[in-house]
Design a protein around this motif. Structure first.
Motif, PDB file in Angstrom:
ATOM      1  N   VAL A 114       0.964  -1.100  -0.067  1.00  0.00           N
ATOM      2  CA  VAL A 114      -0.082  -0.175  -0.083  1.00  0.00           C
ATOM      3  C   VAL A 114       0.970   1.274   0.000  1.00  0.00           C
ATOM      4  O   VAL A 114       0.566   2.115  -0.812  1.00  0.00           O
ATOM      5  N   GLN A 115       1.824   1.249   0.687  1.00  0.00           N
ATOM      6  CA  GLN A 115       2.770   2.460   0.893  1.00  0.00           C
ATOM      7  C   GLN A 115       3.563   2.772  -0.392  1.00  0.00           C
ATOM      8  O   GLN A 115       3.570   3.828  -0.807  1.00  0.00           O
ATOM      9  N   ILE A 118       1.110   4.226  -2.650  1.00  0.00           N
ATOM     10  CA  ILE A 118       0.737   5.586  -2.115  1.00  0.00           C
ATOM     11  C   ILE A 118       1.987   6.538  -2.749  1.00  0.00           C
ATOM     12  O   ILE A 118       1.760   7.746  -3.100  1.00  0.00           O
ATOM     13  N   HIS A 137      -0.290  15.537   5.451  1.00  0.00           N
ATOM     14  CA  HIS A 137      -0.490  14.135   5.862  1.00  0.00           C
ATOM     15  C   HIS A 137       1.011  13.498   6.253  1.00  0.00           C
ATOM     16  O   HIS A 137       0.870  12.650   6.801  1.00  0.00           O
ATOM     17  N   ILE A 138       1.928  14.083   5.517  1.00  0.00           N
ATOM     18  CA  ILE A 138       3.003  13.375   6.073  1.00  0.00           C
ATOM     19  C   ILE A 138       3.788  14.319   7.157  1.00  0.00           C
ATOM     20  O   ILE A 138       4.299  13.534   8.080  1.00  0.00           O
ATOM     21  N   GLU A 140       2.411  16.348   8.687  1.00  0.00           N
ATOM     22  CA  GLU A 140       1.120  16.764   9.981  1.00  0.00           C
ATOM     23  C   GLU A 140       1.270  17.976  10.588  1.00  0.00           C
ATOM     24  O   GLU A 140       1.374  18.550  11.789  1.00  0.00           O
TER      25      GLU A 140
ATOM     26  N   GLY B  50      -1.929   5.372   5.151  1.00  0.00           N
ATOM     27  CA  GLY B  50      -0.829   5.057   4.553  1.00  0.00           C
ATOM     28  C   GLY B  50       0.064   6.278   4.248  1.00  0.00           C
ATOM     29  O   GLY B  50       1.340   6.238   4.683  1.00  0.00           O
ATOM     30  N   LEU B  51      -0.372   7.637   4.057  1.00  0.00           N
ATOM     31  CA  LEU B  51       0.468   8.772   4.032  1.00  0.00           C
ATOM     32  C   LEU B  51       1.192   8.961   5.345  1.00  0.00           C
ATOM     33  O   LEU B  51       2.140   9.250   5.455  1.00  0.00           O
ATOM     34  N   ASN B  52       0.229   8.855   6.537  1.00  0.00           N
ATOM     35  CA  ASN B  52       0.745   9.225   7.855  1.00  0.00           C
ATOM     36  C   ASN B  52       2.080   8.139   8.129  1.00  0.00           C
ATOM     37  O   ASN B  52       2.958   8.362   8.721  1.00  0.00           O
ATOM     38  N   ASN B  53       1.697   6.985   7.552  1.00  0.00           N
ATOM     39  CA  ASN B  53       2.861   6.002   7.964  1.00  0.00           C
ATOM     40  C   ASN B  53       3.899   5.718   6.946  1.00  0.00           C
ATOM     41  O   ASN B  53       4.847   4.748   6.965  1.00  0.00           O
TER      42      ASN B  53
END
Lengths: 177, 188
Positions: A114-115, A118, A137-138, A140, B50-53
């Motif tokens: 998934v990553q 993304i 979102h990355i 924050e 997914g973005l946060n991680n």
């Protein structure tokens, strides 16, 4: 004794070499992450990080102790990353998108499926949405902080983030199907 | 369908943590019976998760060294005036001082010369000050002035001395410029 970013910036202004080194240590990862996620390849990201800290150093005299250091640093980072995109030739853009499809060998980090999707989808986002999504979102950051960094009205930033994540959602859905 | 459009807005607000309790209840209630919105909500959360991680990336240890070497091999931070700017300021100051000295020098020389010419003229019908003014005003009539000046040996010696001193000063200035003691062009 742990110094705040602003204290370190002031010490660097006064010629303290170690203080500036400490600032680089603190921020090299976030700055590299922003550049890498925005530019899509590690060589450009490394060059952008280097240029960011050199520009920070050259502009230290302009840093006001009453301001916070982080938004100022991110503002310069964003401007430099955007300059890198502007300087790219159309054929280079194609080359980088191909590299991102194949995976950058230097970004030796294991990602889940998934990553990985993304990461690729993020690079396909229009640039104005991409940076807004990265910061929101990355990294924050709060919307107001992003608005300051990107020098855009708050509502425009919200729109960019919302459209950006909507496109990402659609792209990821398409991959699943 | 219109209700689903509103729900889309609510999901976006939820992702930003801007939902009120009432809106949250409305969203939960709608998603409990609408499969499409439930799926949409789930997809959004998966994307954001997914973005946060996505991992924070490390540019490597060598980067700090490269940056520090690049920066500190140049001039320090507090010197925010570039070498070119500094040279410009020095050059400007030199020019300003030179023109000042020239102006002051010419006035002083005029005064001394006027005084001495007063003696040279032996024109005692005019007073000392009047003679200086006369000399400054009609000094352009060099031929007539020189005619009187060279009649007096003291005035001739004075004029020759002034001429020689001017030439020596000029030579010293040119030598200083060439020896780069005043402006070092290599560092520009």
């Amino acid at each position: 004794m742990v110094f705040t970013d602003e204290q370190l910036a002031i010490k660097s202004q006064q010629g303290d070499k170690q203080a500036f080194e400490e600032l680089i240590k603190r921020y090299q990862k976030p700055v590299f992450t922003i550049c890498y996620r925005y530019l899509g390849n590690s060589q450009d990201a490394l060059d952008a990080v280097q240029e960011t800290f050199i520009r920070i150093y050259n502009k230290l005299a302009l840093f006001d102790a009453n301001n916070t250091f982080r938004p100022w640093l991110y503002k310069i980072t964003v401007n430099i990353a955007k300059d890198f995109i502007k300087k790219r030739k159309p054929w280079e853009e194609l080359d980088f998108s191909l590299k991102s499809e194949l995976g950058d060998p230097q970004a030796n980090i294991e990602l889940t499926q998934v990553q990985e999707q993304i990461k690729k989808a993020l690079l396909k986002l229009p640039e104005k949405y991409r940076m807004a999504v990265i910061l929101r979102h990355i990294k924050e950051l709060e919307y107001q902080e992003i608005a300051n960094v990107l020098n855009l009205p708050l509502n425009t930033v919200k729109t960019h983030v919302r459209r950006g994540r909507d496109i990402l959602r659609i792209q990821l859905k398409e991959v699943e199907l | 369908m219109n209700e689903c459009m509103n729900i889309y807005e609510l999901i976006q607000k939820e992702l930003d943590g801007e939902l009120t309790t009432k809106e949250m209840e409305l969203l939960d209630k709608h998603c409990s019976h609408c499969f499409a919105c439930q799926e949409l909500r789930q997809d959004f959360f998966q994307t954001i998760y997914g973005l946060n991680n996505l991992p924070e990336l490390d540019p490597g240890e060598a980067l700090i060294e490269t940056i520090m070497n690049t920066i500190y091999s140049k001039s320090p931070a507090q010197k925010n005036i570039s070498s070119k700017g500094l040279t410009g300021i020095v050059a400007g100051l030199v020019l300003f001082c030179s023109s000042g000295i020239f102006l002051l020098g010419s006035v002083i020389i005029s005064l001394i010369a006027g005084g001495l010419l007063y003696l040279g003229y032996e024109n005692f019908s005019l007073g000392f000050i009047e003679n200086i003014i006369y000399w400054l005003t009609y000094g352009y009539n060099l031929l007539s002035v020189f005619k009187h000046v060279f009649n007096n040996p003291y005035s001739s010696i004075f004029l020759v001395t002034v001429l020689l001193l001017s030439m020596v000063s000029f030579t010293i200035l040119v030598m200083l410029l060439y020896s780069r003691r005043i402006i070092n062009y290599e560092k520009v």
